[in-house]
Write an enzyme that holds these catalytic residues in place. Structure first.
Site, PDB file in Angstrom:
ATOM      1  N   LYS A  72       0.737  -1.160   0.127  1.00 42.97           N
ATOM      2  CA  LYS A  72      -0.115  -0.193   0.050  1.00 42.97           C
ATOM      3  C   LYS A  72       0.897   1.301  -0.028  1.00 42.97           C
ATOM      4  O   LYS A  72       0.217   2.248   0.468  1.00 42.97           O
ATOM      5  CB  LYS A  72      -0.944   0.112   1.278  1.00 42.97           C
ATOM      6  CG  LYS A  72      -1.930  -1.288   1.219  1.00 42.97           C
ATOM      7  CD  LYS A  72      -2.492  -1.469  -0.020  1.00 42.97           C
ATOM      8  CE  LYS A  72      -3.485  -0.385  -0.442  1.00 42.97           C
ATOM      9  NZ  LYS A  72      -4.066  -0.769  -1.908  1.00 42.97           N
ATOM     10  N   GLY A  73       2.117   1.193  -0.409  1.00 46.31           N
ATOM     11  CA  GLY A  73       2.877   2.284  -0.672  1.00 46.31           C
ATOM     12  C   GLY A  73       2.780   2.897  -2.021  1.00 46.31           C
ATOM     13  O   GLY A  73       3.366   4.073  -2.145  1.00 46.31           O
ATOM     14  N   THR A  75       3.162   0.702  -4.919  1.00 43.10           N
ATOM     15  CA  THR A  75       4.326  -0.390  -5.865  1.00 43.10           C
ATOM     16  C   THR A  75       3.468  -0.453  -7.201  1.00 43.10           C
ATOM     17  O   THR A  75       4.100  -0.624  -8.416  1.00 43.10           O
ATOM     18  CB  THR A  75       4.264  -1.583  -5.119  1.00 43.10           C
ATOM     19  OG1 THR A  75       2.970  -2.019  -5.015  1.00 43.10           O
ATOM     20  CG2 THR A  75       4.864  -1.474  -3.918  1.00 43.10           C
ATOM     21  N   ARG A  76       2.254  -0.645  -7.460  1.00 46.96           N
ATOM     22  CA  ARG A  76       1.606  -0.763  -8.430  1.00 46.96           C
ATOM     23  C   ARG A  76       1.735   0.486  -9.642  1.00 46.96           C
ATOM     24  O   ARG A  76       2.022   0.522 -10.701  1.00 46.96           O
ATOM     25  CB  ARG A  76      -0.036  -1.144  -8.387  1.00 46.96           C
ATOM     26  CG  ARG A  76      -0.758  -1.300  -9.796  1.00 46.96           C
ATOM     27  CD  ARG A  76      -0.098  -2.053 -10.965  1.00 46.96           C
ATOM     28  NE  ARG A  76      -0.123  -3.382 -10.668  1.00 46.96           N
ATOM     29  CZ  ARG A  76       0.575  -4.547 -11.209  1.00 46.96           C
ATOM     30  NH1 ARG A  76       1.101  -4.193 -12.394  1.00 46.96           N
ATOM     31  NH2 ARG A  76       0.647  -5.626 -10.788  1.00 46.96           N
ATOM     32  N   ARG A 155       5.496   5.746   1.895  1.00 51.88           N
ATOM     33  CA  ARG A 155       4.625   6.717   2.166  1.00 51.88           C
ATOM     34  C   ARG A 155       4.536   6.921   3.659  1.00 51.88           C
ATOM     35  O   ARG A 155       4.793   6.042   4.646  1.00 51.88           O
ATOM     36  CB  ARG A 155       3.468   6.609   1.313  1.00 51.88           C
ATOM     37  CG  ARG A 155       2.425   5.409   2.155  1.00 51.88           C
ATOM     38  CD  ARG A 155       1.273   5.059   1.239  1.00 51.88           C
ATOM     39  NE  ARG A 155       0.232   6.149   1.222  1.00 51.88           N
ATOM     40  CZ  ARG A 155      -0.891   6.185   0.841  1.00 51.88           C
ATOM     41  NH1 ARG A 155      -1.473   4.696   0.742  1.00 51.88           N
ATOM     42  NH2 ARG A 155      -1.809   7.049   1.071  1.00 51.88           N
ATOM     43  N   TYR A 263      -2.929  11.090 -10.858  1.00 47.15           N
ATOM     44  CA  TYR A 263      -2.333  11.382 -12.012  1.00 47.15           C
ATOM     45  C   TYR A 263      -2.657   9.859 -12.681  1.00 47.15           C
ATOM     46  O   TYR A 263      -2.711   8.704 -12.195  1.00 47.15           O
ATOM     47  CB  TYR A 263      -0.874  11.538 -11.816  1.00 47.15           C
ATOM     48  CG  TYR A 263      -0.545  13.036 -11.845  1.00 47.15           C
ATOM     49  CD1 TYR A 263      -0.248  13.816 -12.991  1.00 47.15           C
ATOM     50  CD2 TYR A 263      -0.634  13.476 -10.454  1.00 47.15           C
ATOM     51  CE1 TYR A 263       0.050  14.938 -12.697  1.00 47.15           C
ATOM     52  CE2 TYR A 263      -0.186  14.846 -10.242  1.00 47.15           C
ATOM     53  CZ  TYR A 263      -0.023  15.487 -11.374  1.00 47.15           C
ATOM     54  OH  TYR A 263       0.252  16.907 -11.370  1.00 47.15           O
ATOM     55  N   LYS A 278      -7.565   1.444  -6.765  1.00 50.27           N
ATOM     56  CA  LYS A 278      -6.519   2.298  -6.354  1.00 50.27           C
ATOM     57  C   LYS A 278      -6.938   3.793  -5.957  1.00 50.27           C
ATOM     58  O   LYS A 278      -7.957   4.220  -6.589  1.00 50.27           O
ATOM     59  CB  LYS A 278      -5.394   2.558  -7.237  1.00 50.27           C
ATOM     60  CG  LYS A 278      -4.817   1.379  -7.729  1.00 50.27           C
ATOM     61  CD  LYS A 278      -4.287   0.409  -6.641  1.00 50.27           C
ATOM     62  CE  LYS A 278      -3.732  -0.743  -7.149  1.00 50.27           C
ATOM     63  NZ  LYS A 278      -3.115  -1.664  -6.106  1.00 50.27           N
ATOM     64  N   ARG A 280      -8.770   4.660  -3.402  1.00 56.37           N
ATOM     65  CA  ARG A 280     -10.036   4.819  -2.311  1.00 56.37           C
ATOM     66  C   ARG A 280      -9.956   5.518  -1.118  1.00 56.37           C
ATOM     67  O   ARG A 280      -8.927   5.581  -0.698  1.00 56.37           O
ATOM     68  CB  ARG A 280     -10.216   3.203  -2.117  1.00 56.37           C
ATOM     69  CG  ARG A 280     -10.909   2.064  -3.134  1.00 56.37           C
ATOM     70  CD  ARG A 280     -10.787   0.797  -2.725  1.00 56.37           C
ATOM     71  NE  ARG A 280     -11.579  -0.020  -3.498  1.00 56.37           N
ATOM     72  CZ  ARG A 280     -11.272  -1.381  -3.452  1.00 56.37           C
ATOM     73  NH1 ARG A 280     -10.671  -2.176  -2.839  1.00 56.37           N
ATOM     74  NH2 ARG A 280     -11.975  -2.224  -4.376  1.00 56.37           N
ATOM     75  N   HIS A 282     -10.140   6.575   2.499  1.00 50.98           N
ATOM     76  CA  HIS A 282      -9.965   5.909   3.931  1.00 50.98           C
ATOM     77  C   HIS A 282     -11.346   6.029   4.631  1.00 50.98           C
ATOM     78  O   HIS A 282     -11.814   6.976   4.620  1.00 50.98           O
ATOM     79  CB  HIS A 282      -8.668   6.524   4.321  1.00 50.98           C
ATOM     80  CG  HIS A 282      -7.365   6.251   3.807  1.00 50.98           C
ATOM     81  ND1 HIS A 282      -6.069   6.848   4.062  1.00 50.98           N
ATOM     82  CD2 HIS A 282      -6.997   5.264   2.756  1.00 50.98           C
ATOM     83  CE1 HIS A 282      -5.187   6.400   3.243  1.00 50.98           C
ATOM     84  NE2 HIS A 282      -5.866   5.480   2.299  1.00 50.98           N
TER      85      HIS A 282
END
Length: 315
Positions: A72-73, A75-76, A155, A263, A278, A280, A282
């Site tokens: 969740k940093g 990576t994708r 992050r 972006y 991606k 979403r 919180h």
């Protein structure tokens, strides 16, 4: 003698690899292929490995770069942005070779089979965010390739915890399964639950220490995930330099999508955005609880900054 004749036959029938464009640094390419063969010989009891070669001259290779995390940093997003470069060949799925025992037991031949076909001058990249926090992974990567170039995207630890929860929450929602509120994970006996796995994954300095036992800091490039979201181009430029790639990615490859709020990418006139999962929102967290979480990370963050000789704009 039989082995010699077999090697000679292979040299005769093996198609010549012709890159789609001029190769960059042919010495590095030759060295990379040589290292791959030696690694396979060491890990294959019968030396019966195969080099999967495509008719167009591309082949499957061991990765020269791994995106090791963090979960969740971003990576994708990093992988998709890096894939804009013509000299990058990226594995589409998370391979989990070094952290899943069932996969690791399959050996390096299996690992190569999960890689994309690439030309000799291209860098093969795979990403598995769980690698960063898995204690056994650094040594395994080191044993495969001591000169591996590693990418780590981080992050704000507090924000990462919330994203971690959000992903699991939506996974349960899609399966119509109930899932506890985030407060039930963050609070235990009236105090912050430091045993919550999502919190442990955000203790970056602990996991970084494990990687630095095997790899020097100059082999690990840390991408600022928060800046990548706000202004991706400068961060990708730094990655290009770290991987010694020619500067091919431009600011024009990125455009802000107001509808999605982040972006997206533009490549040869084709536009694409990350998956709808991606970015979403919180869950709403009580301000005092969020402050308690940020306060908890203050000292671990300070230790991490000292460890890597760099600071980040985190709470």
């Amino acid at each position: 003698m039989a082995a010699f004749l077999l090697g000679a036959m292979l040299l005769i029938v093996q198609p010549q690899i012709v890159p789609s464009r001029p190769a960059i640094n042919s010495n590095v390419e030759t060295s990379s292929q040589s290292v791959q063969r030696e690694l396979l010989k060491k890990t294959s009891q019968k030396n019966d490995f195969k080099e999967n070669i495509h008719s167009n001259g591309s082949c499957q290779q061991l990765p020269q770069t791994i995106i090791i995390g963090v979960r969740k940093g971003g990576t994708r997003a990093l992988l998709e942005m890096l894939s804009l470069h013509p000299d990058i060949a990226a594995a589409e799925s998370e391979v989990h070779f070094f952290d899943w025992e069932d996969h690791y037991r399959n050996g390096l031949q299996w690992y190569i089979n999960q890689m994309p076909f690439s030309y000799p001058h291209q860098i093969t990249v795979e990403k598995t965010p769980a690698y960063f926090t898995s204690p056994k992974v650094p040594e395994r990567v080191y044993n495969m390739n001591q000169s591996m170039r590693l990418l780590l995207i981080l992050r704000d630890p507090s924000e990462r915890v919330l994203s971690d929860y959000t992903q699991v929450f939506y996974n349960h929602m899609q399966k119509h399964k109930p899932y506890p509120s985030i407060e039930q994970f963050l609070i235990k006996n009236g105090e912050l639950n430091v045993d919550y796995k999502a919190i442990n994954r955000s203790l970056y300095y602990i996991h970084m220490q494990n990687w630095l036992k095997y790899f020097p800091l100059d082999h690990i490039h840390i991408v600022d995930g928060d800046r990548l979201i706000k202004d991706p181009f400068p961060e990708i430029e730094k990655v290009e330099r770290f991987l010694k790639l020619s500067p091919q990615i431009n600011a024009s490859n990125f455009y802000f999508n107001k509808t999605k709020g982040f972006y997206c990418l533009r490549d040869s006139g084709r536009e694409r955005c990350l998956h709808e999962s991606k970015g979403r929102a919180h869950p709403q967290v009580d301000t005092r609880l969020l402050e308690k979480l940020q306060e908890y990370f203050h000292e671990p963050n300070k230790k991490f900054f000292e460890l890597v000789g760099r600071t980040f704009d985190w709470h």
